[in-house]
Enzyme design. Structure first.
Site, short mmCIF file in Angstrom:
data_model
loop_
_atom_site.label_atom_id
_atom_site.label_comp_id
_atom_site.label_asym_id
_atom_site.label_seq_id
_atom_site.Cartn_x
_atom_site.Cartn_y
_atom_site.Cartn_z
N GLU A 68 0.82 -1.20 0.00
CA GLU A 68 0.00 0.00 0.00
C GLU A 68 0.86 1.26 0.00
O GLU A 68 0.53 2.26 -0.64
CB GLU A 68 -0.93 0.01 1.22
CG GLU A 68 -1.98 -1.10 1.22
CD GLU A 68 -1.45 -2.39 1.82
OE1 GLU A 68 -0.24 -2.46 2.13
OE2 GLU A 68 -2.24 -3.34 1.96
N PRO A 270 11.96 -13.35 0.57
CA PRO A 270 10.78 -13.59 1.43
C PRO A 270 10.02 -12.30 1.72
O PRO A 270 10.61 -11.22 1.82
CB PRO A 270 11.38 -14.17 2.71
CG PRO A 270 12.79 -13.68 2.73
CD PRO A 270 13.22 -13.56 1.30
N ARG A 271 8.72 -12.43 1.85
CA ARG A 271 7.87 -11.27 2.15
C ARG A 271 8.23 -10.68 3.51
O ARG A 271 8.16 -9.47 3.71
CB ARG A 271 6.40 -11.71 2.14
CG ARG A 271 5.40 -10.63 2.50
CD ARG A 271 5.37 -9.55 1.43
NE ARG A 271 4.35 -8.55 1.74
CZ ARG A 271 4.50 -7.56 2.60
NH1 ARG A 271 5.64 -7.45 3.26
NH2 ARG A 271 3.54 -6.70 2.83
N GLY A 312 13.60 -3.09 0.63
CA GLY A 312 13.77 -2.01 -0.32
C GLY A 312 14.69 -2.31 -1.48
O GLY A 312 15.09 -1.39 -2.19
N GLU A 313 15.04 -3.60 -1.69
CA GLU A 313 15.94 -3.93 -2.78
C GLU A 313 15.32 -4.88 -3.81
O GLU A 313 16.01 -5.56 -4.53
CB GLU A 313 17.24 -4.55 -2.24
CG GLU A 313 18.10 -3.56 -1.49
CD GLU A 313 19.49 -4.09 -1.20
OE1 GLU A 313 20.45 -3.32 -1.33
OE2 GLU A 313 19.62 -5.28 -0.85
N ASN A 337 1.94 -8.94 -5.60
CA ASN A 337 1.85 -7.94 -6.67
C ASN A 337 2.67 -8.37 -7.88
O ASN A 337 3.90 -8.46 -7.80
CB ASN A 337 2.36 -6.60 -6.13
CG ASN A 337 2.34 -5.50 -7.16
OD1 ASN A 337 1.78 -5.66 -8.24
ND2 ASN A 337 2.95 -4.38 -6.83
N PRO A 338 2.02 -8.63 -9.05
CA PRO A 338 2.77 -9.03 -10.24
C PRO A 338 3.27 -7.85 -11.06
O PRO A 338 3.97 -8.05 -12.07
CB PRO A 338 1.72 -9.81 -11.04
CG PRO A 338 0.45 -9.08 -10.76
CD PRO A 338 0.57 -8.62 -9.31
N LEU A 339 2.91 -6.63 -10.68
CA LEU A 339 3.16 -5.49 -11.54
C LEU A 339 4.63 -5.09 -11.56
O LEU A 339 5.16 -4.71 -12.61
CB LEU A 339 2.29 -4.32 -11.10
CG LEU A 339 0.78 -4.59 -11.19
CD1 LEU A 339 -0.01 -3.47 -10.54
CD2 LEU A 339 0.35 -4.79 -12.63
N GLU A 340 5.31 -5.17 -10.41
CA GLU A 340 6.72 -4.80 -10.39
C GLU A 340 7.56 -5.72 -11.28
O GLU A 340 8.35 -5.22 -12.09
CB GLU A 340 7.25 -4.80 -8.95
CG GLU A 340 6.78 -3.60 -8.14
CD GLU A 340 7.43 -3.54 -6.77
OE1 GLU A 340 7.97 -4.57 -6.32
OE2 GLU A 340 7.41 -2.46 -6.15
#
Length: 439
Positions: A68, A270-271, A312-313, A337-340
């Site tokens: 988000e 990992p998330r 952040g990497e 999220n598949p967009l990145e």
């Protein structure tokens, strides 16, 4: 349930929170011991500020977690471009770290106060936001009622309503109507989301598309990218990103199945990076050699797995591969999220549980930029096929990137919906004299 009973239920919830307030301290201490709270900034969760409130209009933006936060960065930058102060609150340590890495210094960050009346009242008394903007789907009853009582417009942007959440709220429809009806505006991701918010009592509701499509590709340190690329050399790579418990084990199984045939390097991100010790231990037990990003380990010819255990990497790890499996889709629920990965020209793979990004996956699959796999065996076959078939991989990469480009436009649609609320703040901000610190 009648409106009167719904009102009584919400009142009881608010007073129940008051009674539970003394227990909040021990609860947060327990979470801090597990690394889920920032011990040094714990007072922010009780509504105590750690920053000065600047002069002028202020928009409070709440983004629960990492996804988000990433989605709302372009919107916050647009508000700052209009000289409107922005306070971002988030609820997790990882999202706070991301804010530190990715946000401009003039966007303030605090941890979100607990949904308890003393904490919310203290927070609102100090910050006096002109508008409250929430991202995606969180509804906190005490916060919603407190903002309504103070006549502060509350707007939900990039709003989505999962199947599970809609069913849960629909079973308590009268309570839902009491809460969702207090939102000044809902800007939904899709027509389905919009219809669900209307069914629960929200009005007006508009549709923007997904703000995550309008974000920039995640950045990376070019010197680190060059270093890792040189160490990897001509080895085939694939990445399992945003993985949840159980999916790292699947990634290890895929690696072991394909390693002998392809000389594969597997990248696992990992998330929740705090799980990295147990992930490494599991992989070592399976006979795999692991290089960890936090240790600065070199990737050698016999390295099996690069464990991306940093925050952040993602941009670095995705640029090291052309095949990305997006987690929380095989063993977790909802999907990542598949967009990145698509915007960074990766062929996207995911499990069947992708309802949180249903429209994005539908578009990607329809255009040929993503494939859905049922299980570990099917994932291994897909990785093997793509890593050994340059033409098929290139077609998926191009289709994914083009699909993201087609889906853009959510930021403009969101700003159009927000204009009646932010245009007066823009005028006010530019008419007010600036202090020396603001000039």
């Amino acid at each position: 349930m009648s409106n009167g009973l719904a009102f009584l239920a919400l009142t009881a919830y608010r007073w129940g929170g008051m009674a539970a307030y003394p227990l909040a301290g021990p609860f947060l201490s327990y979470r801090a011991a597990k690394g889920k709270e920032d011990r040094l900034r714990r007072n922010e969760r009780f509504g105590y500020p750690s920053l000065d409130r600047p002069q002028g209009p202020l928009v409070w933006v709440h983004a629960a977690s990492v996804g988000e936060t990433l989605a709302v960065i372009p919107l916050m930058r647009e508000l700052r471009r209009r000289d409107i102060n922005v306070l971002l609150t988030t609820g997790t340590v990882t999202s706070a770290e991301l804010a530190r890495f990715r946000l401009d210094g003039d966007i303030m960050h605090q941890y979100v106060p607990l949904d308890l009346k003393p904490a919310i009242s203290r927070f609102l008394d100090y910050w006096h936001p002109d508008i409250a903007v929430t991202v995606e789907s969180e509804i906190w009853p005490v916060t919603v009622m407190a903002l309504h009582d103070r006549h502060i417009p509350q707007i939900s942007v990039n709003a989505r309503m999962s199947d599970r959440s809609f069913e849960r709220w629909h079973r308590r429809l009268t309570i839902a109507e009491q809460l969702f009806g207090k939102l000044a505006l809902v800007v939904a991701q899709s027509d389905m989301d919009a219809e669900r918010f209307r069914d629960l009592g929200s009005w007006p509701v508009t549709v923007s598309g997904n703000l995550k499509v309008d974000t920039d590709a995640p950045p990376c340190d070019e010197s680190l990218l060059a270093l890792y690329a040189a160490q990897i050399g001509d080895r085939n790579t694939w990445a399992a990103i945003s993985t949840f418990e159980g999916e790292e084990k699947i990634a290890a199984m895929v690696h072991r199945a394909l390693k002998a045939h392809t000389g594969l390097l597997t990248i696992v991100v990992p998330r929740h990076p705090e799980r990295s010790d147990e992930i490494e231990a599991m992989m070592v037990e399976k006979g795999l050699k692991v290089a960890r990003r936090t240790r600065g380990d070199e990737i050698t010819k016999d390295t099996d797995v690069l464990l991306g255990d940093t925050i952040g990497e993602m941009g670095l790890f995705l640029r090291l591969t052309e095949i990305a499996f997006v987690g929380r889709s095989l063993t977790g629920g909802g999907g990542g999220n598949p967009l990145e990965p698509a915007m960074l020209s990766c062929a996207v793979l995911a499990g069947p549980h992708v309802e949180n990004f249903r429209e994005s996956y539908q578009k990607l699959v329809r255009n040929g930029g993503a494939r859905i796999v049922r299980d570990a065996e099917m994932l291994a076959k897909a990785v093997h096929f793509l890593s050994s078939n340059d033409l098929a991989r290139a077609k998926m990469m191009d289709a994914g990137r083009d699909s993201v480009q087609e889906m853009r436009g959510a930021l403009a649609a969101t700003l159009k919906g927000l204009e009646p609320y932010i245009n007066p703040l823009t005028v006010k901000a530019r008419l007010e004299p600036k202090t020396a610190a603001q000039a």
